[in-house]
Design a protein around this motif. Sequence first.
Motif, PDB file in Angstrom:
ATOM      1  N   THR A   1       8.057   5.214   8.549  1.00  0.00           N
ATOM      2  CA  THR A   1       8.600   3.862   8.476  1.00  0.00           C
ATOM      3  C   THR A   1       8.346   3.230   7.118  1.00  0.00           C
ATOM      4  OG1 THR A   1       6.564   2.815   9.284  1.00  0.00           O
ATOM      5  CG2 THR A   1       8.125   3.617  10.938  1.00  0.00           C
TER       6      THR A   1
ATOM      7  N   LYS B   1       7.131   0.346   6.718  1.00  0.00           N
ATOM      8  CA  LYS B   1       5.823  -0.285   6.789  1.00  0.00           C
ATOM      9  C   LYS B   1       4.732   0.694   6.404  1.00  0.00           C
ATOM     10  CE  LYS B   1       2.805  -2.890   9.907  1.00  0.00           C
ATOM     11  NZ  LYS B   1       2.628  -3.403  11.292  1.00  0.00           N
TER      12      LYS B   1
ATOM     13  N   GLU C   1       4.606   1.229   2.565  1.00  0.00           N
ATOM     14  CA  GLU C   1       4.066   0.071   1.860  1.00  0.00           C
ATOM     15  C   GLU C   1       2.542   0.080   1.835  1.00  0.00           C
ATOM     16  OE1 GLU C   1       5.745  -3.281   3.806  1.00  0.00           O
ATOM     17  OE2 GLU C   1       7.734  -3.073   2.878  1.00  0.00           O
ATOM     18  N   LYS C   2       1.936   0.859   2.710  1.00  0.00           N
ATOM     19  CA  LYS C   2       0.474   0.930   2.766  1.00  0.00           C
ATOM     20  C   LYS C   2      -0.095   2.063   1.907  1.00  0.00           C
ATOM     21  CE  LYS C   2       0.083  -0.971   7.456  1.00  0.00           C
ATOM     22  NZ  LYS C   2      -0.421  -0.719   8.837  1.00  0.00           N
TER      23      LYS C   2
END
Length: 555
Positions: free
Chosen positions: A168, A170, A173-174
Amino acid sequence: MFKRKTKVSIVILSFVVYFCHQILVPDSKISFSEGRSLLAGSAWDPGELNKEQEGQCRALFKISGVYHPKNNHRSGAKSSENVPSWYTGSEFVEMAKRRVRTFLEDISRRPGGPSTQDYRSLGSDLPRLLYYRREKAESSLRGTLASSLTKSDEELVPVSRMKRPLDTQKDTEKVFFMDRFQTTDGDLPFVPCRVRRYTRTDINACFRKRLEKKKQFTMFFLGDSKIRNMVVEFLNTTSYLDYTVFRKNESWPWTVYRAMLEDEDIRFSDFEVTAASHPGLRVIFKFRRFWEWRDIDSSDEVKILKKWAEGTQPVPDLLVVGYTSWMFYTITHRLQYDPNFQLDVLDILMRVHEVVVPLLQRVADRTRVLVHADTRLRPHSQSKKPHHRLAMNAVFQDFMEDWSEMMFRFFEKFGRTRLTKRRRLVARRMPLEGGLEHMFHVVEEITSGGRPSAGFDDAPPPQRTQVDAVRDHLLPDSNGLWWWDTSLPLNMAAITECSDLHNRNLTHLPQYSDPVLRCEDHHHSGTATLHFEVHMLLNLLCNSHLAVSPRFCCS
């Protein structure tokens, strides 16, 4: 054809017999802890494991000792919160020390010097650079990953060792990078002292003190794109010094010229840099391939070294040299239609080292010379260009690099006094009927009388004496040139991380092609390795002039 192949076989076989003789003859086997090493006087001489301050500066560049955490421990201070707990744990420290000692003992008994696999083994001890920020509640495996980092409400896990895919937006982004200083605090298992991370204030103070003692301070970088990348990283790290770049008869601010390097004509050209904030500071880069194999003595790079070696031109305060890659990359194409194509790249590498290494030794008698080990191939680079990747994998093989460094070591040890006949290819023309000519090449031997004398003197010139109370590690010493291989395990660690990402199908991450790791580049170091190399140079230039703690290298 059969005669040429036989000739090549004899040349290579002679070296194989020599090294096998050194290994197999009982009298040549010398204990690592007693007596004189087989590599004494060479770039790979491991020396003493427990040298004091005098040896710690050379050990910053040449793997020759084991890190001593007790001697370098910062009293009353903790390691950075980003340094993995396992990296500073006593169990890992002892294991890493044993591995480095094994490395040193092995190469002390191995005339050929360390191999790529040896460096890869040392690099496997280093923490990863690419991490995933995971909340503790997100995982039921808390505490099971030995390499994870812990903060108050999250865990930082190496992406290359994650159990599940990152699918994903998300998730991606980490993902983020950390540099070598964040994950090691400047402590490397194979360097007996700590590498200091320099700040803007310290760099300014360093160059100011150097220019107080000498009105002009020159750093000279000679080599191919790998050396250019190091210069670029050095200038980027210290860009606040207000650099101006001079190329031919034009000049630009560094920020402008940096963007111009995308142009191929500019990328492969020479340039000189001055700093408005520190008049007298000069950084010079000359792009040289070291590939004039037909007559290496007449090449421009050899002419430059010869002038320094013979004292007809002032030497720079620091010389950093690196070469090999272009010989791998282009010789096969240049020899494709040559009648001597079967002589092979290995023989040509030997010829180039035979000329260049003794010259570097003579220059090292007059100034500090660092010879940078060639970085290694990323096996999964250029994955989007399979044909290009196959070509690169065929050219930049690890055994080719190992052969090149073995020949470098041989001529570094015996080049000054070794009496031998060198060869060069000379063009000849045969007149034909009708006014035509046929051009062909013959091998011409350079005898003792006709051989260039530079680099073959029986004894080096006397060393310069130091009268200043402050020890300057740029002044030459009896160790001669310094082989720079301590950054090679860093390069190997980055290559391993790229391979792990590829094997886990994580090449879609933007970090995979990021310059930090440079996973899609076949053999250039990423900025993570280059940035650490820049600070290694700053430790050499500055530590003794700024009176830093004895735990740091070159203090």
